[in-house]
Design a protein around this motif. Structure first.
Motif, PDB file in Angstrom:
ATOM      1  N   PHE A   1     -19.939   3.646   0.386  1.00  0.00           N
ATOM      2  CA  PHE A   1     -19.931   2.248   0.831  1.00  0.00           C
ATOM      3  C   PHE A   1     -19.555   1.313  -0.307  1.00  0.00           C
ATOM      4  O   PHE A   1     -19.787   1.623  -1.469  1.00  0.00           O
ATOM      5  CB  PHE A   1     -21.307   1.903   1.403  1.00  0.00           C
ATOM      6  N   PRO A   2     -18.986   0.162   0.019  1.00  0.00           N
ATOM      7  CA  PRO A   2     -18.659  -0.309   1.369  1.00  0.00           C
ATOM      8  C   PRO A   2     -17.427   0.384   1.950  1.00  0.00           C
ATOM      9  O   PRO A   2     -16.582   0.871   1.205  1.00  0.00           O
ATOM     10  CB  PRO A   2     -18.397  -1.795   1.158  1.00  0.00           C
ATOM     11  N   VAL A   3     -17.345   0.419   3.282  1.00  0.00           N
ATOM     12  CA  VAL A   3     -16.209   1.006   3.996  1.00  0.00           C
ATOM     13  C   VAL A   3     -15.383  -0.121   4.615  1.00  0.00           C
ATOM     14  O   VAL A   3     -15.931  -0.984   5.299  1.00  0.00           O
ATOM     15  CB  VAL A   3     -16.690   1.966   5.102  1.00  0.00           C
ATOM     16  N   THR A   4     -14.087  -0.099   4.363  1.00  0.00           N
ATOM     17  CA  THR A   4     -13.167  -1.048   4.994  1.00  0.00           C
ATOM     18  C   THR A   4     -12.212  -0.256   5.868  1.00  0.00           C
ATOM     19  O   THR A   4     -11.358   0.464   5.349  1.00  0.00           O
ATOM     20  CB  THR A   4     -12.361  -1.840   3.945  1.00  0.00           C
ATOM     21  N   PRO A   5     -12.331  -0.320   7.202  1.00  0.00           N
ATOM     22  CA  PRO A   5     -11.429   0.435   8.091  1.00  0.00           C
ATOM     23  C   PRO A   5     -10.023  -0.167   8.120  1.00  0.00           C
ATOM     24  O   PRO A   5      -9.744  -1.187   7.484  1.00  0.00           O
ATOM     25  CB  PRO A   5     -12.111   0.314   9.461  1.00  0.00           C
ATOM     26  N   GLY A   6      -9.162   0.478   8.897  1.00  0.00           N
ATOM     27  CA  GLY A   6      -7.825  -0.055   9.144  1.00  0.00           C
ATOM     28  C   GLY A   6      -6.711   0.802   8.613  1.00  0.00           C
ATOM     29  O   GLY A   6      -6.569   0.963   7.401  1.00  0.00           O
ATOM     30  N   HIS A   7      -5.894   1.380   9.531  1.00  0.00           N
ATOM     31  CA  HIS A   7      -4.786   2.233   9.106  1.00  0.00           C
ATOM     32  C   HIS A   7      -3.481   1.909   9.845  1.00  0.00           C
ATOM     33  O   HIS A   7      -2.585   2.743   9.910  1.00  0.00           O
ATOM     34  CB  HIS A   7      -5.150   3.718   9.301  1.00  0.00           C
ATOM     35  N   GLU A   8      -3.361   0.694  10.367  1.00  0.00           N
ATOM     36  CA  GLU A   8      -2.104   0.215  10.943  1.00  0.00           C
ATOM     37  C   GLU A   8      -1.823  -1.144  10.313  1.00  0.00           C
ATOM     38  O   GLU A   8      -2.218  -2.176  10.836  1.00  0.00           O
ATOM     39  CB  GLU A   8      -2.200   0.074  12.465  1.00  0.00           C
ATOM     40  N   VAL A   9      -1.148  -1.126   9.179  1.00  0.00           N
ATOM     41  CA  VAL A   9      -1.066  -2.309   8.324  1.00  0.00           C
ATOM     42  C   VAL A   9       0.377  -2.788   8.188  1.00  0.00           C
ATOM     43  O   VAL A   9       1.290  -1.972   8.025  1.00  0.00           O
ATOM     44  CB  VAL A   9      -1.633  -2.001   6.919  1.00  0.00           C
ATOM     45  N   ALA A  10       0.563  -4.088   8.207  1.00  0.00           N
ATOM     46  CA  ALA A  10       1.868  -4.685   7.929  1.00  0.00           C
ATOM     47  C   ALA A  10       1.676  -5.901   7.042  1.00  0.00           C
ATOM     48  O   ALA A  10       0.756  -6.697   7.249  1.00  0.00           O
ATOM     49  CB  ALA A  10       2.580  -5.081   9.217  1.00  0.00           C
ATOM     50  N   GLY A  11       2.522  -6.025   6.035  1.00  0.00           N
ATOM     51  CA  GLY A  11       2.408  -7.148   5.120  1.00  0.00           C
ATOM     52  C   GLY A  11       3.551  -7.182   4.133  1.00  0.00           C
ATOM     53  O   GLY A  11       4.635  -6.650   4.394  1.00  0.00           O
ATOM     54  N   VAL A  12       3.299  -7.783   2.980  1.00  0.00           N
ATOM     55  CA  VAL A  12       4.319  -8.000   1.954  1.00  0.00           C
ATOM     56  C   VAL A  12       3.782  -7.509   0.614  1.00  0.00           C
ATOM     57  O   VAL A  12       2.620  -7.759   0.279  1.00  0.00           O
ATOM     58  CB  VAL A  12       4.677  -9.500   1.869  1.00  0.00           C
ATOM     59  N   ILE A  13       4.608  -6.813  -0.144  1.00  0.00           N
ATOM     60  CA  ILE A  13       4.177  -6.321  -1.451  1.00  0.00           C
ATOM     61  C   ILE A  13       3.864  -7.502  -2.369  1.00  0.00           C
ATOM     62  O   ILE A  13       4.687  -8.408  -2.537  1.00  0.00           O
ATOM     63  CB  ILE A  13       5.246  -5.417  -2.096  1.00  0.00           C
ATOM     64  N   ALA A  14       2.656  -7.470  -2.949  1.00  0.00           N
ATOM     65  CA  ALA A  14       2.216  -8.537  -3.849  1.00  0.00           C
ATOM     66  C   ALA A  14       2.277  -8.130  -5.313  1.00  0.00           C
ATOM     67  O   ALA A  14       2.560  -8.961  -6.177  1.00  0.00           O
ATOM     68  CB  ALA A  14       0.787  -8.961  -3.495  1.00  0.00           C
ATOM     69  N   GLU A  15       1.995  -6.843  -5.607  1.00  0.00           N
ATOM     70  CA  GLU A  15       2.012  -6.357  -6.988  1.00  0.00           C
ATOM     71  C   GLU A  15       2.444  -4.903  -7.015  1.00  0.00           C
ATOM     72  O   GLU A  15       2.186  -4.150  -6.067  1.00  0.00           O
ATOM     73  CB  GLU A  15       0.621  -6.453  -7.618  1.00  0.00           C
ATOM     74  N   LEU A  16       3.078  -4.501  -8.128  1.00  0.00           N
ATOM     75  CA  LEU A  16       3.536  -3.127  -8.305  1.00  0.00           C
ATOM     76  C   LEU A  16       2.861  -2.492  -9.513  1.00  0.00           C
ATOM     77  O   LEU A  16       2.701  -3.145 -10.549  1.00  0.00           O
ATOM     78  CB  LEU A  16       5.059  -3.090  -8.526  1.00  0.00           C
ATOM     79  N   GLY A  17       2.485  -1.215  -9.370  1.00  0.00           N
ATOM     80  CA  GLY A  17       2.041  -0.450 -10.514  1.00  0.00           C
ATOM     81  C   GLY A  17       3.197  -0.204 -11.464  1.00  0.00           C
ATOM     82  O   GLY A  17       4.372  -0.262 -11.066  1.00  0.00           O
ATOM     83  N   GLY A  18       2.873   0.127 -12.706  1.00  0.00           N
ATOM     84  CA  GLY A  18       3.895   0.259 -13.731  1.00  0.00           C
ATOM     85  C   GLY A  18       4.885   1.383 -13.516  1.00  0.00           C
ATOM     86  O   GLY A  18       5.978   1.370 -14.093  1.00  0.00           O
ATOM     87  N   GLN A  19       4.561   2.389 -12.674  1.00  0.00           N
ATOM     88  CA  GLN A  19       5.451   3.523 -12.463  1.00  0.00           C
ATOM     89  C   GLN A  19       6.146   3.501 -11.102  1.00  0.00           C
ATOM     90  O   GLN A  19       6.783   4.478 -10.710  1.00  0.00           O
ATOM     91  CB  GLN A  19       4.657   4.825 -12.611  1.00  0.00           C
ATOM     92  N   VAL A  20       6.042   2.401 -10.394  1.00  0.00           N
ATOM     93  CA  VAL A  20       6.639   2.311  -9.055  1.00  0.00           C
ATOM     94  C   VAL A  20       8.130   2.004  -9.178  1.00  0.00           C
ATOM     95  O   VAL A  20       8.532   1.090  -9.896  1.00  0.00           O
ATOM     96  CB  VAL A  20       5.946   1.229  -8.209  1.00  0.00           C
TER      97      VAL A  20
END
Length: 333
Positions: A49-68
């Motif tokens: 815990f805590p648990v955040t459900p949700g596996h049908e997601v749509a949005g916009v990339i806000a940040e990238l990891g250094g190896q992406v």
């Protein structure tokens, strides 16, 4: 969820920058799926815990990891039930990332999409084509790609007959995909009130399961080469198989805790195939969305504010929504 079985509640979570090959997505819309009910209950073994459900997601990339690589801030993306894989096992090397034993699922493997922000592995991202609204794109990460793959992956003969059992959150998409892929499409549901809707989605025939025995009615229409089974109860499967043609296939994508009892002789004599189908990869989700833009396939959605996630789950448990609920992060209470 902060403890097993407790009500869903909104709380402020710390947002951290993604590392390595992970990305942070600013969420616009997040679907509510039957599979989320168990996640939202958070009663399974090993739940942290805590648990955040949700596996049908749509949005916009806000940040990238250094190896992406290959992605940029501002890209429109979807994340579905497939939330990343190991990349090196036999299944991954064969391209079957969905069955990777180390696959990740948003909401289970890491905090899910019922939030304003979600951080995911880059290999979970599906690019959303322009022409598809973000609220419409969200269900494609699970319901959309699942039904698309179930229909197109069965190898049904050109011009064959496809029946869809159950016209709900999955079935209404399966009917559209079957019709747009050029199959003679038969919709099966309970009650005559859904016939007009089913035909509007592209069904060429409609069978009312309350007025007719579905398998027998299918047989009268010439039998089905493929039956896509989207209902949650497996009890009708045995009778339904009487309407399946020789060498036909029944694909289960709606499941319950029950078991199938099928006469072995009928299975052998008719060369029937009964199979289960899970979902699809990020690449296949892109294909499903691109096909939808080209052909006009769309999920029927009901928008609710993110803060009403608990109410959305309650409605889903009660069977109230006919199709897909999408949580909107931009809408207030």
């Amino acid at each position: 969820m902060t403890e097993p079985g407790a009500p869903l509640k909104a709380f402020v979570a710390e947002t951290t920058s993604p590392m390595g090959t992970w990305v942070r997505v600013s969420v616009t819309a997040s679907g509510v799926c039957n599979a989320d009910i168990a996640t939202a209950a958070a009663t399974g073994p090993g739940a942290s815990f805590p648990v955040t459900p949700g596996h049908e997601v749509a949005g916009v990339i806000a940040e990238l990891g250094g190896q992406v690589e290959g992605w940029a801030v501002g890209d429109r993306v979807a994340v579905g039930w497939f939330g990343g894989s190991c990349g090196h096992c036999a299944f991954c090397r064969a391209g079957d990332v969905v069955h990777c034993p180390e696959r990740k699922v948003p909401g289970l493997s890491y905090p899910g999409g019922w939030a304003q922000s979600i951080t995911v592995p880059a290999d979970a991202l599906a690019r959303i084509p322009y022409g598809l609204d973000l609220s419409e794109a969200a269900p494609f990460g699970c319901a959309g790609v699942t039904t698309f793959n179930a229909v197109r992956g069965a190898g049904t003969r050109v011009g064959g007959r496809v029946a869809v059992f159950g016209i709900g959150g999955l079935g209404h998409l399966a009917v559209q995909f079957a019709a747009k892929l050029g199959y003679e499409t038969i919709a099966i549901a309970r009650g005559g009130d859904r016939e007009e809707l089913a035909r509007g989605l592209g069904a060429h025939h409609y069978i009312d399961g309350n007025a007719q025995t579905p398998g027998a009615a299918l047989k009268e229409l010439g039998g089905a080469d493929l039956i896509v089974y989207t209902a949650s109860s497996t009890a009708p499967v045995d009778e339904l198989l009487t309407g399946l043609n020789t060498h036909g296939q029944l694909t289960l994508i709606g499941v319950d805790a029950g078991s199938l009892t099928v006469p072995v002789a009928r299975l052998v004599v008719n060369g029937h195939t009964i199979t289960g189908h899970l979902t699809g990869s990020a690449h296949e989700t892109e294909e499903a969305m691109e096909f939808a833009v080209t052909t006009g396939v769309r999920p029927m959605i009901e928008r609710m504010p993110l803060e009403q996630a608990g109410e959305a789950v309650a409605r889903l448990r009660s069977g109230a929504p006919r199709f897909r609920i999408v949580l909107d992060t931009a809408r207030g209470k």
